[in-house]
Scaffold this motif. Structure first.
Motif, mmCIF file in Angstrom:
data_model
loop_
_atom_site.group_PDB
_atom_site.id
_atom_site.type_symbol
_atom_site.label_atom_id
_atom_site.label_comp_id
_atom_site.label_asym_id
_atom_site.label_seq_id
_atom_site.Cartn_x
_atom_site.Cartn_y
_atom_site.Cartn_z
ATOM 1 N N GLU A 143 -92.015 9.969 -82.306
ATOM 2 C CA GLU A 143 -90.743 9.408 -82.773
ATOM 3 C C GLU A 143 -89.635 9.645 -81.748
ATOM 4 O O GLU A 143 -88.764 8.789 -81.553
ATOM 5 C CB GLU A 143 -90.360 10.020 -84.124
ATOM 6 N N LYS A 144 -89.681 10.815 -81.097
ATOM 7 C CA LYS A 144 -88.688 11.083 -80.046
ATOM 8 C C LYS A 144 -88.854 10.100 -78.896
ATOM 9 O O LYS A 144 -87.861 9.599 -78.342
ATOM 10 C CB LYS A 144 -88.834 12.518 -79.547
ATOM 11 N N ASN A 202 -84.275 3.072 -86.155
ATOM 12 C CA ASN A 202 -85.201 4.174 -85.835
ATOM 13 C C ASN A 202 -84.788 5.461 -86.543
ATOM 14 O O ASN A 202 -85.623 6.170 -87.110
ATOM 15 C CB ASN A 202 -85.240 4.397 -84.323
ATOM 16 N N HIS A 203 -83.488 5.767 -86.505
ATOM 17 C CA HIS A 203 -83.018 6.981 -87.162
ATOM 18 C C HIS A 203 -83.152 6.879 -88.686
ATOM 19 O O HIS A 203 -83.493 7.866 -89.349
ATOM 20 C CB HIS A 203 -81.566 7.252 -86.771
ATOM 21 N N HIS A 204 -82.897 5.701 -89.232
ATOM 22 C CA HIS A 204 -83.076 5.520 -90.679
ATOM 23 C C HIS A 204 -84.544 5.710 -91.061
ATOM 24 O O HIS A 204 -84.850 6.299 -92.109
ATOM 25 C CB HIS A 204 -82.598 4.130 -91.100
ATOM 26 N N TYR A 209 -82.782 4.130 -77.093
ATOM 27 C CA TYR A 209 -81.500 4.491 -76.495
ATOM 28 C C TYR A 209 -81.454 4.114 -75.014
ATOM 29 O O TYR A 209 -80.412 3.670 -74.510
ATOM 30 C CB TYR A 209 -81.238 5.985 -76.644
ATOM 31 N N THR A 253 -87.492 6.730 -80.114
ATOM 32 C CA THR A 253 -86.027 6.755 -80.223
ATOM 33 C C THR A 253 -85.376 6.803 -78.853
ATOM 34 O O THR A 253 -84.373 6.122 -78.602
ATOM 35 C CB THR A 253 -85.586 7.970 -81.054
ATOM 36 N N ARG A 272 -80.296 2.475 -84.676
ATOM 37 C CA ARG A 272 -79.965 2.957 -86.032
ATOM 38 C C ARG A 272 -81.164 2.833 -86.961
ATOM 39 O O ARG A 272 -81.407 3.708 -87.800
ATOM 40 C CB ARG A 272 -78.770 2.170 -86.578
ATOM 41 N N ILE A 292 -86.803 7.529 -89.519
ATOM 42 C CA ILE A 292 -87.150 8.952 -89.425
ATOM 43 C C ILE A 292 -86.632 9.707 -90.642
ATOM 44 O O ILE A 292 -87.337 10.558 -91.208
ATOM 45 C CB ILE A 292 -86.572 9.547 -88.125
#
Length: 707
Positions: free
Chosen positions: A320-321, A300-302, A328, A324, A298, A304
């Motif tokens: 970033e992919k 990481n997504h925040h 995961y 992330t 989470r 980005i």
């Protein structure tokens, strides 16, 4: 279900089998009867296969169980965080942690969680009583079928239907009260966390900036508390209900099959439970580990979402992919491992607890019928069916209760993982809330500052006054780096100060000290109350709410008087933003203002906020960098007209004529405080030339000049 399905399928054949008992071959007592059955099984070819399979399974499971016990000592030595968590569980224990959490989740005997707990317990007891009653009716129905008394059977079906109404109601209210109990526990915990986290002592700031313990507060305050409350509510029902069921059902079964047979039934569950506990993998550790990895994903997504523009400019989406996906994949690997371990344990649980209980239950019911014990001698076929179905129904309930208790270790382990995380969250907010003095993060920062031998004074003192006065103040970062040494200057009202210097020289650190975000570690600082200081950063904060809320933040209004509305229109006109009110739909329009407004518009809204509160001192940290020069000049003139003394961080030379003094940092710990002349030149009043690059040398070798 697992007993009932077998029982119902054998009802039609049961009378013929039982009507011709082979009592001469079975023996005269229970021991001889079971010895006979053992010989029957071993003489039967599939029976020998079954015994062989049992032996192989026992050897394999014992091998992995013993290996797990040897590896258990090394489980929590792999990382410092896991070692601390293991040590915490040993030190406090689950009961101590639950007692501590309950202090906030159930603050009084009249709180909502206690009410829902009482109702939940009441419906659990009612369900058990109804279970026993319905089991008796089921057995009687079987008796009427065997006796072919169909009229009586339909009358009993009416009674059965009537008793099913309160049973259905009770089952529905059980789920309802369980959900309400979980929600009320979560409500009290969240309120407590929020009250400690968002208090006057800036815990929400210190957690991410001063604390050495880095935890994902958002994940723990939302998901972990929610899952803990759900697990606690479910575990309570899965422990209390089985205990009550065992007590009430056992009393009834003892009269039907005898105490010895019932004791053997429980002995089987005890041995099965110890065996499963011996084999159980450390699911509590895996639960906590998965939650930590979920929090990182989470985060990481925040990150980005917050830095999308910067990532896009750099073309960093592939990197970033990769990051992330790695986060995961860590979750996926751990989940796959847990799923496989749960598959194996579910196979053991199902066979040992579910189907094994069926075999033990059938064996426990045999002696009373075949040996004519406990008043069951010379029974007719309908009476045998009644006994068989009633005992089956009761064994279904008793087996389910014993199963829930045996398998409760799974839920206890999951609850243990969440309780540790919630307890750590409580530790963190309690260690910081309630003040600054004596708190772990503040004392650690002071300790690091005291380790610096170039520190001017031993202690830091804050005094309240009408002016701002720095006396021998050293600015230290939270990591103990000396940013500015021996700062001495005073600022009277209506005397504006421009602060300049290279990046990382201590400009923003000075404001953090003034605003009370950082503790003072050296010297004496005299300043007004925090309510008389107002800070505006380069990237203004625009919160959730109306346009009016953005101007009056942190105040909020649901309605405005005519005078208040007129004042807000004047303020927006002062910052050249009156057109926004009509463009966005009025002062009470609700939008995502961080996206709706441009950079310059956001900075001018922040200046309107400053004018609305009209503090004694305004701290402007490059807050007009996106504003045109003519509008910027108007804003600073408005500050003078409103009597707001300003501290400004800016690299623009054109702002000099709006200020009276300049405080310049050299980036090496030195500083210069000068008066700004009308022609833009400066006259030095006080300075400290210092170099923190030679801190390893003796203090006498440092070049320090004070005028």
């Amino acid at each position: 279900h697992y007993i009932q399905q077998s029982a119902l399928s054998s009802v039609t054949t049961m009378p013929s089998v039982l009507s011709k008992p082979e009592s001469p071959k079975l023996g005269r007592n229970i021991k001889e009867m079971f010895a006979h059955f053992a010989r029957v099984v071993l003489d039967y070819k599939p029976g020998r296969y079954l015994v062989t399979i049992w032996g192989v399974i026992a050897v394999i499971t014992m091998y992995f169980g013993i290996r797990k016990q040897f590896r258990k000592k090394n489980y929590y030595v792999r990382s410092e965080d896991k070692s601390l968590r293991k040590e915490k569980i040993k030190r406090e224990g689950l009961i101590s942690q639950l007692r501590r959490i309950a202090k906030y989740a159930m603050p009084s005997a009249f709180s909502k969680p206690v009410l829902h707990l009482g109702l939940y317990s009441f419906f659990l007891c009612a369900r058990i009583i109804l279970t026993i009653k319905i089991a008796g009716i089921t057995g009687t129905l079987g008796k009427t079928v065997g006796a072919k008394s169909f009229d009586e059977m339909f009358r009993l079906q009416v009674i059965f239907a009537l008793w099913c109404l309160p049973a259905a109601l009770t089952n529905s209210f059980l789920n309802y009260e369980k959900s309400k109990l979980s929600l009320s526990l979560r409500t009290n915990l969240v309120k407590h966390i929020h009250s400690e986290y968002l208090d006057d002592f800036l815990v929400y700031y210190r957690v991410g900036n001063l604390s050495q313990t880095k935890i994902d507060f958002g994940n723990r305050a939302t998901q972990d508390i929610k899952k803990f409350c759900n697990q606690a509510s479910e575990l309570y029902g899965n422990l209390l209900k089985p205990v009550l069921e065992i007590y009430f059902i056992s009393r009834t079964l003892t009269k039907m099959i005898g105490f010895k047979q019932l004791f053997a039934f429980f002995a089987y569950f005890f041995v099965a439970g110890q065996f499963l506990r011996f084999m159980m993998p450390p699911f509590s550790r895996y639960t906590a580990e998965i939650q930590n990895k979920e929090g990182k994903l989470r985060a990481n997504h925040h990150r980005i979402a917050a830095c999308a523009e910067e990532i896009a400019f750099y073309g960093g989406h592939y990197r970033e992919k990769e990051l992330t996906n790695d986060s995961y994949n860590d979750i996926r690997k751990t989940c796959n491992k847990v799923f496989f371990l749960r598959l194996l344990m579910n196979m053991l649980d199902s066979y040992i607890v579910k189907y094994g209980a069926s075999m033990v239950a059938y064996s426990s019911m045999l002696p009373a019928i075949y040996l004519g014990l406990y008043g069951k001698k010379n029974l007719t076929s309908p009476q045998i069916i009644e006994y068989y179905l009633t005992a089956t129904q009761l064994f279904v309930g008793l087996g389910g209760a014993a199963k829930n208790i045996i398998l409760s270790y799974k839920r206890i382990q999951d609850l243990s993982g969440f309780s540790v995380r919630v307890t750590e969250l409580l530790d963190m907010v309690e260690d910081m809330s309630g003040g600054f003095e004596g708190k772990v993060d503040i004392e650690l920062m002071k300790k690091k500052a005291n380790e610096n031998k170039d520190k001017t004074c031993k202690e830091g003192i804050i005094k309240e006054g009408e002016t701002i006065l720095f006396e021998h103040v050293d600015l230290f970062s939270p990591t103990g780096v000396l940013l500015v040494k021996d700062l001495n200057f005073a600022v009277e009202e209506n005397v504006n100060v421009l602060i300049a210097g290279p990046n990382g020289s201590g400009k923003s650190s000075l404001f953090r000290l003034l605003g009370g975000l950082w503790p003072i570690t050296s010297g004496t600082l005299t300043k007004p109350k925090n309510s008389q200081l107002f800070y505006i950063p380069q990237k203004p904060y625009l919160g959730v709410g109306t346009l009016c809320d953005q101007i009056t933040y942190p105040l909020s209004y649901n309605a405005l008087t005519e005078e208040q509305e007129e004042k807000l229109y004047e303020l927006m006109d002062l910052v050249n933003l009156s057109y926004i009110i009509d463009r966005e739909g009025g002062l009470f329009a609700v939008k995502d203002w961080m996206d709706v407004l441009s950079g310059g518009e956001k900075q001018r809204v922040a200046m309107a906020r400053l004018f609305y509160h009209k503090p004694k001192y305004g701290i402007l940290d490059e807050c007009t960098s996106a504003v045109s020069i003519d509008v910027e000049s108007k804003l600073y003139e408005t500050c003078k007209q409103l009597g707001i003394t300003i501290f400004t961080v800016s690299h623009r030379q054109v702002l000099r004529h709006h200020h009276d003094f300049e405080l310049r940092f050299d980036g090496e710990g030195g500083w210069k405080f000068s008066k700004i002349q009308e022609d833009g030149s400066v006259e030095t009043i006080n300075e400290n030339i210092y170099s923190n690059k030679g801190s390893d040398q003796d203090n006498n070798e440092n070049e320090i000049t004070i005028e």
